[in-house]
Design a protein around this motif. Structure first.
Motif, PDB file in Angstrom:
ATOM      1  N   LEU A   1       0.861  -1.168   0.000  1.00 55.50           N
ATOM      2  CA  LEU A   1       0.000   0.000   0.000  1.00 55.50           C
ATOM      3  C   LEU A   1       0.909   1.234   0.000  1.00 55.50           C
ATOM      4  N   THR A   2       0.746   2.109  -0.972  1.00 54.86           N
ATOM      5  CA  THR A   2       1.578   3.306  -1.075  1.00 54.86           C
ATOM      6  C   THR A   2       0.839   4.504  -0.498  1.00 54.86           C
ATOM      7  N   VAL A   3       1.539   5.287   0.310  1.00 54.43           N
ATOM      8  CA  VAL A   3       0.954   6.441   1.005  1.00 54.43           C
ATOM      9  C   VAL A   3       1.376   7.709   0.278  1.00 54.43           C
ATOM     10  N   SER A   4       0.415   8.464  -0.212  1.00 50.21           N
ATOM     11  CA  SER A   4       0.719   9.697  -0.929  1.00 50.21           C
ATOM     12  C   SER A   4       0.772  10.880   0.033  1.00 50.21           C
ATOM     13  N   LYS A   5       1.319  11.982  -0.454  1.00 52.35           N
ATOM     14  CA  LYS A   5       1.329  13.217   0.333  1.00 52.35           C
ATOM     15  C   LYS A   5      -0.094  13.650   0.658  1.00 52.35           C
TER      16      LYS A   5
ATOM     17  N   VAL B   1       6.447   7.318   9.009  1.00 51.10           N
ATOM     18  CA  VAL B   1       5.921   7.030   7.681  1.00 51.10           C
ATOM     19  C   VAL B   1       5.886   8.348   6.921  1.00 51.10           C
ATOM     20  N   ARG B   2       6.549   8.388   5.773  1.00 54.45           N
ATOM     21  CA  ARG B   2       6.673   9.612   4.980  1.00 54.45           C
ATOM     22  C   ARG B   2       5.856   9.508   3.698  1.00 54.45           C
ATOM     23  N   PRO B   3       5.461  10.637   3.122  1.00 53.51           N
ATOM     24  CA  PRO B   3       4.791  10.594   1.818  1.00 53.51           C
ATOM     25  C   PRO B   3       5.640   9.834   0.799  1.00 53.51           C
ATOM     26  N   GLY B   4       4.989   8.959   0.051  1.00 56.42           N
ATOM     27  CA  GLY B   4       5.687   8.154  -0.942  1.00 56.42           C
ATOM     28  C   GLY B   4       6.091   6.780  -0.458  1.00 56.42           C
ATOM     29  N   ASP B   5       6.019   6.527   0.845  1.00 52.94           N
ATOM     30  CA  ASP B   5       6.380   5.211   1.370  1.00 52.94           C
ATOM     31  C   ASP B   5       5.396   4.146   0.874  1.00 52.94           C
ATOM     32  N   THR B   6       5.927   2.956   0.628  1.00 46.89           N
ATOM     33  CA  THR B   6       5.107   1.802   0.277  1.00 46.89           C
ATOM     34  C   THR B   6       5.191   0.805   1.430  1.00 46.89           C
ATOM     35  N   LEU B   7       4.038   0.482   1.977  1.00 46.33           N
ATOM     36  CA  LEU B   7       3.969  -0.294   3.212  1.00 46.33           C
ATOM     37  C   LEU B   7       3.394  -1.686   2.979  1.00 46.33           C
TER      38      LEU B   7
END
Length: 335
Positions: free
Chosen positions: A18-22, A92-98
């Motif tokens: 799961l990728t977290v966007s800004k 957890v930073r913007p752009g990280d894939t978890l």
């Protein structure tokens, strides 16, 4: 459909990615945790981390979504009574894939309801560099393979959970400083953070994004669940606590500035323990949140800061405690 019997101790599975966007980070933080290092890239440069990062409660909610998609939504899950421990190990930073790695630690059948089993999980949520950003340990309730359909009812959960507390007496709230720095905090001092009414629309909106179990997203399906009616995700209840904590701190900040004072700053939290969802939060319930300082100590690793420990609760309109956890946060000392 996976049942209690399909989750033996030692079972390990990985869910994601799961990728977290800004935009994801900002949207959650603006609603539930609008601290500067979650909502303002410029202000975040002066924080402990130095960059924009996701709220810890957002990280927990993302772990819930990974778990839901990977297992819960195709299981006989009946919800969770709480969380033993969460540690926020890396931001957890913007752009990280978890992704999250699940391990079953232990399991047992409910003493009071043999058609219900309890499974204890440990999660390690990893980013794209294989760094562990979050660990979590908690129990989840599952129907057994031969369980008869549950008849919904607001007392059903109490019968299933072996030992849930009843109403708690009202507590006297002692006064605290209007703009407390670390040295001003009084152990035992309690702040009332505010109240919030959970509407069906809010419950469903949060759950669709992070915890889409049927009793959180479908009022009709919820009638035949253990809860008996539409109820909020536990992570929703916790995120609203954070929203009110930040609002309370903002009021203190505004008071200090209006009186010519510099407001005390709060840093990040390393994690929490003993989170308990003691009773369901149903649509229409109004929850009042409180926070009590339980201990404090100077930080050995961060000069100018102390570590403050606090016990937090949510109480419904009937005087019943529905939510509680023990947290910790870095708190600025006086110059």
């Amino acid at each position: 459909m996976r049942t209690f019997e399909d989750l033996p101790p030692g079972l390990t599975e990985t869910f994601g990615p799961l990728t977290v966007s800004k935009d994801d980070v900002l949207t959650f933080a603006r609603e539930y945790d609008p601290q500067p290092f979650h909502v303002d890239e410029i202000a975040a440069k002066d924080s402990f981390i130095g960059t924009l990062i996701a709220s810890g409660w957002h990280s927990c909610s993302l772990n819930m979504r990974l778990f839901a998609d990977g297992l819960i939504l195709n299981s006989s899950s009946m919800g969770s009574p709480g969380i033993d421990e969460v540690k926020w190990l890396k931001p957890v930073r913007p752009g990280d894939t978890l992704r999250t790695r699940m391990n079953v630690l232990e399991s047992r059948v409910s003493k009071s309801r043999p058609s219900l089993g309890l499974v204890r999980f440990h999660f390690d949520m990893l980013n794209q560099a294989d760094e562990t950003v979050l660990t979590q340990t908690n129990w989840v309730m599952f129907a057994t393979r031969d369980a008869e359909p549950f008849t919904g009812g607001r007392n059903a959960l109490t019968a299933a959970a072996d030992a849930l507390p009843g109403a708690v007496p009202a507590r006297e709230v002692p006064p605290v400083s209007a703009n407390p720095f670390f040295e001003d905090l009084v152990v035992g001092g309690t702040d009332e953070l505010g109240s919030y009414t959970f509407t069906p629309e809010d419950i469903v909106s949060f759950a669709r994004q992070f915890d889409p179990q049927r009793f959180h997203v479908d009022a009709e399906a919820a009638k035949d669940s253990l809860f008996g009616a539409l109820c909020a995700s536990g992570w929703h209840t916790a995120s609203v606590w954070m929203k009110h904590m930040v609002g309370h701190r903002d009021r203190i900040r505004d008071y200090a500035l209006s009186h010519g004072q510099r407001p005390a700053r709060l840093g990040p939290s390393p994690g929490f323990t003993n989170l308990k969802w003691l009773k369901p939060v149903y649509a229409g319930d109004t929850i009042t949140y409180r926070s009590t300082v339980t201990a404090k100590r100077a930080s050995a690793s961060r000069p100018g800061w102390g570590l403050v420990f606090h016990h937090n609760t949510g109480t419904n309109q009937n005087g019943e405690e529905v939510f509680a956890f023990d947290g910790m946060v870095f708190w600025e000392r006086r110059d």
